[in-house]
Design an enzyme around this catalytic site. Structure first.
Site, PDB file in Angstrom:
ATOM      1  N   LYS A 106       0.843  -1.189   0.000  1.00 59.44           N
ATOM      2  CA  LYS A 106       0.000   0.000   0.000  1.00 59.44           C
ATOM      3  C   LYS A 106       0.881   1.244   0.000  1.00 59.44           C
ATOM      4  O   LYS A 106       1.810   1.369   0.794  1.00 59.44           O
ATOM      5  CB  LYS A 106      -0.913  -0.016   1.229  1.00 59.44           C
ATOM      6  CG  LYS A 106      -2.133   0.881   1.108  1.00 59.44           C
ATOM      7  CD  LYS A 106      -3.135   0.587   2.212  1.00 59.44           C
ATOM      8  CE  LYS A 106      -4.410   1.407   2.008  1.00 59.44           C
ATOM      9  NZ  LYS A 106      -5.427   1.130   3.039  1.00 59.44           N
ATOM     10  N   GLU A 151     -19.632  -4.930  10.769  1.00 64.29           N
ATOM     11  CA  GLU A 151     -20.531  -4.141  11.607  1.00 64.29           C
ATOM     12  C   GLU A 151     -21.610  -4.991  12.276  1.00 64.29           C
ATOM     13  O   GLU A 151     -22.036  -4.694  13.391  1.00 64.29           O
ATOM     14  CB  GLU A 151     -21.173  -3.037  10.763  1.00 64.29           C
ATOM     15  CG  GLU A 151     -20.207  -1.960  10.301  1.00 64.29           C
ATOM     16  CD  GLU A 151     -19.385  -2.337   9.087  1.00 64.29           C
ATOM     17  OE1 GLU A 151     -18.495  -1.548   8.701  1.00 64.29           O
ATOM     18  OE2 GLU A 151     -19.648  -3.416   8.499  1.00 64.29           O
ATOM     19  N   ARG A 184     -25.474  -2.003   7.895  1.00 68.02           N
ATOM     20  CA  ARG A 184     -25.106  -3.409   7.703  1.00 68.02           C
ATOM     21  C   ARG A 184     -25.384  -4.242   8.958  1.00 68.02           C
ATOM     22  O   ARG A 184     -25.347  -5.466   8.918  1.00 68.02           O
ATOM     23  CB  ARG A 184     -23.626  -3.492   7.328  1.00 68.02           C
ATOM     24  CG  ARG A 184     -23.320  -2.869   5.971  1.00 68.02           C
ATOM     25  CD  ARG A 184     -21.881  -2.369   5.875  1.00 68.02           C
ATOM     26  NE  ARG A 184     -20.897  -3.414   5.961  1.00 68.02           N
ATOM     27  CZ  ARG A 184     -20.304  -3.987   4.914  1.00 68.02           C
ATOM     28  NH1 ARG A 184     -20.643  -3.618   3.687  1.00 68.02           N
ATOM     29  NH2 ARG A 184     -19.393  -4.916   5.069  1.00 68.02           N
TER      30      ARG A 184
END
Length: 615
Positions: free
Chosen positions: A277, A360, A388
């Site tokens: 990344k 979640e 969610r």
């Protein structure tokens, strides 16, 4: 002419020589840094997927083949390679390119993306549709290792393996999402990352014997023995996926080779790709979490423009204060510690801080378990991600009346991330959850005080809604359920949260026009009555409600219903809100104006309402 300037479509990528690929990657990274430093956006994730995206476009035709991104914030290179390079300066700007895949923007964007863990399920649906329709195209899903902390990813993976459908799943493994990854899958991938020997052997083996089929079959047992020695057992192979990797995610030639192999297998294949990344930009390489999502910054120094204090920061500071006084408080995040202001809590109270990963639903059920055993859980979560966990809100929290506090961050318009991230639906479904109490602070001080109230004065499930960014004109605080800010006789103007700032400005505009507005701020939304608001409506007989939420299930509907039940006859009423809730990207100022929720628009609506009521 640079190599990048020759790329007008995915077809042009396929025409490049191998010698042009490495310099093109360098050009793409320079282009990204130059433009994102001006517009802001997701930088580190896109820097890490340059070679992978290039390889995907050399193997697949995204106008017909279906390339499904998970989350989608890593789709910038895809956009550049599919004819949108000249518009890249408009990225995340009002009326410009979205920061996420959007099918309406280009046919190369197979599906919308913005939330994690769904790409495999979506891609499998497309593969099944291909089979049922007797069509001929390839399907590939790109999912990050961070998204593997979400349960939906495993539902998709197991279903894909069982389906036998021809599809490729690319696991982009950079060892983190926004915050470092957590959980058992992260530990499994760590073991797999350090043992790449199997792939290197497999590549050599296939190149050597592919032109001699009998010998290839004879030596298959040798390959299987090597596999058992160098590749660890893993759940991906166990559920029936053909596993290939780990593969160097910054070697276009190797990536292209492996993707072609996977494509030719015509069954569910998972290609494990290792990327870094932030690659190619030293500041992002060193601090990928800081350069995940950035505002404008100086590309030469990496220094970001300073930002003002925000509600998330105040929430985190306040929670630390209250946690010092009560050892029952436990803070929970779904891989967003820094985004929700809980990074300070994680340092001060590490034993009472839990990162649930991008899960979640699990985080909500986990909080219910904590509450049932006498602790005081606080789950800080973005509004658009809390949806969610809706089933768990009812089944695990509400049915037992458990005292769980939800810090609903990014409530309302969030700006440049667009429709997948605006927090415009939470209020509509939260007030349907039995026993749920919703607090709507409008200032930093009020957020502090309302959090204290939620923790120590209220019982059962409590949600505190607060916006992205800083506070406005209103800086007072009230823990009353309703607050009369201005007395008036012509019209009742109602609002909640930071919409009070536009309402205050609108009231001043109307005062100059001789219209007397009674302004009522609603601080708590629950299923019971709003006595102050109803009393005001009884007096003025005109109602104007301004809300930064979708129309269905808005507070204005509740008030109109309660007014009717109380026998209050209104001369005129108008609900100002965000309609169906599908709101494009842009600044909050631009979007409020477009939806008639800025001060001038509210004042215009009030003036028309007063004129209508006189007829």
């Amino acid at each position: 002419m640079s190599i990048l300037e020759k790329i007008q479509s995915s077809d042009d990528v396929k025409k490049l020589s191998e010698e042009e690929l490495e310099p093109l990657c360098a050009e793409l990274r320079a282009f990204l840094v130059e433009h994102v430093s001006k517009t802001g956006g997701h930088l580190a994730s896109n820097l890490g997927t340059v070679e992978l995206t290039l390889a995907l476009h050399r193997v697949y035709d995204t106008k017909t083949d279906r390339l499904v991104f998970d989350v989608g914030h890593q789709s910038y290179i895809h956009k550049i390679l599919t004819g949108r390079r000249d518009r890249f300066s408009t990225l995340r700007q009002y009326g410009g390119l979205s920061g996420f895949p959007k099918p309406r923007e280009a046919e190369d964007d197979a599906f919308i993306a913005g939330h994690a863990s769904n790409s495999v399920s979506v891609a499998l649906g497309m593969a099944k549709a291909r089979s049922l329709s007797h069509q001929d195209y390839d399907v590939v899903a790109v999912i990050g290792d961070g998204a593997l902390t979400g349960g939906l990813a495993y539902e998709g993976l197991t279903a894909a393996a069982a389906s036998g459908e021809s599809m490729v799943i690319v696991l982009n493994d950079n060892n983190m999402s926004i915050d470092p990854n957590v959980g058992g899958m992260a530990r499994l991938l760590q073991r797999m990352r350090v043992r790449p020997g199997y792939f290197n052997f497999k590549r050599w083996y296939r190149e050597l014997f592919s032109h001699m089929p009998p010998l290839y079959r004879l030596n298959h047992s040798v390959k299987e023995w090597v596999k058992s020695q160098v590749l660890p057992d893993n759940m991906l192979s166990a559920i029936g996926l053909d596993y290939m990797g780990p593969v160097d995610g910054h070697d276009v030639k190797q990536l292209e080779c492996v993707l072609r192999w996977a494509k030719e297998m015509k069954r569910p294949v998972l290609v494990h790709v290792l990327t870094q990344k932030g690659k190619g930009y030293p500041y992002a390489e060193e601090h990928p979490e800081l350069y995940h999502g950035v505002g404008p910054f100086d590309p030469e120094t990496g220094v970001m423009k300073s930002s003002c204090k925000c509600f998330s920061e105040v929430f985190g500071e306040s929670l630390c204060e209250f946690a010092s006084a009560s050892d029952k408080i436990v803070a929970i995040t779904a891989a967003m510690a820094s985004g929700t202001g809980l990074d300070r809590f994680a340092v001060q109270f590490p034993e009472r801080f839990v990162d649930a990963g991008i899960a979640e639903g699990h985080a909500t059920a986990f909080a219910a378990g904590l509450a049932k055993q006498g602790l005081l859980p606080v789950f800080a979560v973005y509004s658009s991600f809390l949806q969610r966990g809706f089933d768990m809100l009812i089944h695990d929290v509400s049915l037992l009346g458990l005292h769980v506090v939800f810090g609903v961050d990014r409530a309302g318009i969030v700006g440049s991330d667009g429709e997948t991230h605006h927090g415009v639906f939470d209020l509509s479904y939260l007030h349907t959850v039995p026993g749920m109490q919703i607090l709507c602070p409008a200032s930093f001080r009020e957020l502090h005080d309302q959090l204290q109230r939620a923790l120590f004065a209220l019982h059962g499930p409590v949600a505190i809604r607060y916006p992205r960014g800083g506070e406005g004109e209103y800086k007072a605080s009230s823990c009353e359920d309703e607050q009369l800010l201005r007395e008036g006789a012509d019209l009742t103007l109602l609002c909640c949260g930071t919409m009070v700032n536009e309402a205050l400005a609108a009231a001043r505009i109307l005062e100059e026009k001789g219209i007397s507005v009674e302004l009522v701020k609603l601080n708590r939304i629950a299923s019971d009555l709003f006595p102050l608001a109803l009393a005001s409506l009884q007096k003025t007989r005109r109602m104007l409600m301004a809300e930064e939420v979708c129309a269905t299930g808005c507070v204005g509907e509740l008030l109109l219903q309660q007014a009717a039940e109380q026998g209050i006859t209104l001369k005129a009423a108008k609900l100002l809100n965000l309609g169906e809730g599908i709101v494009a990207h842009g600044t909050r100022t631009e979007l409020l104006r477009d939806h008639g929720l800025d001060a001038a628009s509210i004042a215009d609506a009030a003036e028309r309402l007063c004129a209508e009521g006189k007829q």
